[in-house]
Design a protein around this motif. Sequence first.
Motif, mmCIF file in Angstrom:
data_model
loop_
_atom_site.group_PDB
_atom_site.id
_atom_site.type_symbol
_atom_site.label_atom_id
_atom_site.label_comp_id
_atom_site.label_asym_id
_atom_site.label_seq_id
_atom_site.Cartn_x
_atom_site.Cartn_y
_atom_site.Cartn_z
ATOM 1 N N SER A 21 -80.889 13.883 40.529
ATOM 2 C CA SER A 21 -80.207 15.028 41.134
ATOM 3 C C SER A 21 -79.070 15.530 40.252
ATOM 4 C CB SER A 21 -79.665 14.655 42.520
ATOM 5 O OG SER A 21 -80.704 14.326 43.396
ATOM 6 N N ILE A 22 -78.251 14.610 39.762
ATOM 7 C CA ILE A 22 -77.136 15.010 38.902
ATOM 8 C C ILE A 22 -77.649 15.607 37.595
ATOM 9 C CG2 ILE A 22 -75.189 14.163 37.547
ATOM 10 C CD1 ILE A 22 -74.520 14.376 40.452
ATOM 11 N N ALA A 27 -78.604 20.438 34.454
ATOM 12 C CA ALA A 27 -79.522 21.316 33.722
ATOM 13 C C ALA A 27 -79.461 22.742 34.259
ATOM 14 C CB ALA A 27 -80.947 20.775 33.815
ATOM 15 N N ALA A 28 -79.330 22.876 35.580
ATOM 16 C CA ALA A 28 -79.218 24.223 36.164
ATOM 17 C C ALA A 28 -77.930 24.908 35.714
ATOM 18 C CB ALA A 28 -79.258 24.125 37.693
ATOM 19 N N ILE A 29 -76.856 24.143 35.625
ATOM 20 C CA ILE A 29 -75.572 24.708 35.192
ATOM 21 C C ILE A 29 -75.616 25.095 33.720
ATOM 22 C CG2 ILE A 29 -73.129 24.178 34.813
ATOM 23 C CD1 ILE A 29 -73.282 22.372 37.302
ATOM 24 N N THR A 30 -76.087 24.184 32.864
ATOM 25 C CA THR A 30 -76.109 24.457 31.425
ATOM 26 C C THR A 30 -77.122 25.541 31.071
ATOM 27 O OG1 THR A 30 -77.671 22.619 31.095
ATOM 28 C CG2 THR A 30 -75.320 22.148 30.824
ATOM 29 N N SER A 31 -78.151 25.722 31.889
ATOM 30 C CA SER A 31 -79.109 26.800 31.640
ATOM 31 C C SER A 31 -78.447 28.163 31.784
ATOM 32 C CB SER A 31 -80.292 26.701 32.608
ATOM 33 O OG SER A 31 -81.037 25.525 32.394
ATOM 34 N N GLY A 38 -74.264 21.858 24.931
ATOM 35 C CA GLY A 38 -73.986 20.747 24.042
ATOM 36 C C GLY A 38 -73.160 19.653 24.687
ATOM 37 N N HIS A 39 -72.819 19.836 25.961
ATOM 38 C CA HIS A 39 -71.973 18.868 26.670
ATOM 39 C C HIS A 39 -72.626 18.473 27.996
ATOM 40 C CE1 HIS A 39 -68.849 19.959 23.757
ATOM 41 N NE2 HIS A 39 -69.127 21.220 24.026
ATOM 42 N N ALA A 40 -73.944 18.352 27.985
ATOM 43 C CA ALA A 40 -74.667 18.062 29.232
ATOM 44 C C ALA A 40 -74.293 16.691 29.790
ATOM 45 C CB ALA A 40 -76.173 18.142 28.991
ATOM 46 N N VAL A 41 -74.184 15.702 28.921
ATOM 47 C CA VAL A 41 -73.854 14.355 29.394
ATOM 48 C C VAL A 41 -72.451 14.325 29.997
ATOM 49 C CG1 VAL A 41 -73.487 11.959 28.708
ATOM 50 C CG2 VAL A 41 -75.390 13.253 27.727
ATOM 51 N N ALA A 42 -71.497 14.942 29.314
ATOM 52 C CA ALA A 42 -70.123 14.985 29.826
ATOM 53 C C ALA A 42 -70.071 15.730 31.162
ATOM 54 C CB ALA A 42 -69.205 15.651 28.812
ATOM 55 N N THR A 43 -70.817 16.820 31.274
ATOM 56 C CA THR A 43 -70.859 17.585 32.524
ATOM 57 C C THR A 43 -71.424 16.742 33.659
ATOM 58 O OG1 THR A 43 -71.183 19.648 31.286
ATOM 59 C CG2 THR A 43 -71.724 19.673 33.637
ATOM 60 N N ALA A 44 -72.500 15.996 33.375
ATOM 61 C CA ALA A 44 -73.105 15.143 34.395
ATOM 62 C C ALA A 44 -72.148 14.037 34.829
ATOM 63 C CB ALA A 44 -74.406 14.538 33.860
#
Length: 231
Positions: A21-22, A27-31, A38-44
């Motif tokens: 879910s996270i 992915a929906a946000i970064t899309s 480039g900061h998907a892991v940090a965002t999650a």
Amino acid sequence: MPGLVAGASLLVDYTLTVAVSIAAGTAAITSAISPLRGHAVATAVVLLALLAIANLRGIRESGQLFAPPTYGYIAIMVVFIGYGVIRTTFGGLDPLPVNHQALNHFAHNGALLGGASLFLLMRAFSSGAIALSGVEAISNGVPAFRPPEPKHAATVLTWTGTILAALFCGVAALALQLRPTLSEDQTILSIMGRAVFGGDSPLYYILQFFTAAILILSANTAFADFPGSPR
């Protein structure tokens, strides 16, 4: 022993629910917000930390918290599917061109690579686990419903299955028409949303916002439901 096995099974199930879910919400946000790709892991990690902190401070599942994202998501998905089907049926929306650069990450001369096939299989499995965990949360939370509890729980379960099936079939039908290319930068829903609404349309960002919101809230199921699940 049976209680320990059931508890361990639920723990794995809900851990997978939070992870998927996270990740899907991120992915929906970064899309939609390209600088965050480039900061998907940090965002999650930030989203997960905020969710954990909110639960530690005593947040509870309630209609006031879950109703707006739920109804908003259903409404925008109905608009998205309906508008997309109308445009593909009566003209104005042709199949998307193949993104060869993105496709090369998963295929070689049109053939799927072995790793990509395994990735797609695991992706489908994890996404399906999300839906099943949501159904399981309803069955585990029957005592939380208003009397008569079984009747209200059955009603919610019926509506959940019906809405899930309708949205799945609608998105699948639209995907068959648009034929989007799998991408590492955007979700399939984001690619189709840009095609149907336009990349700069407010409706596209509304679609992505409610998609991210409903996914992040679904992760809260594990925090709220696992402690009270039957052992």
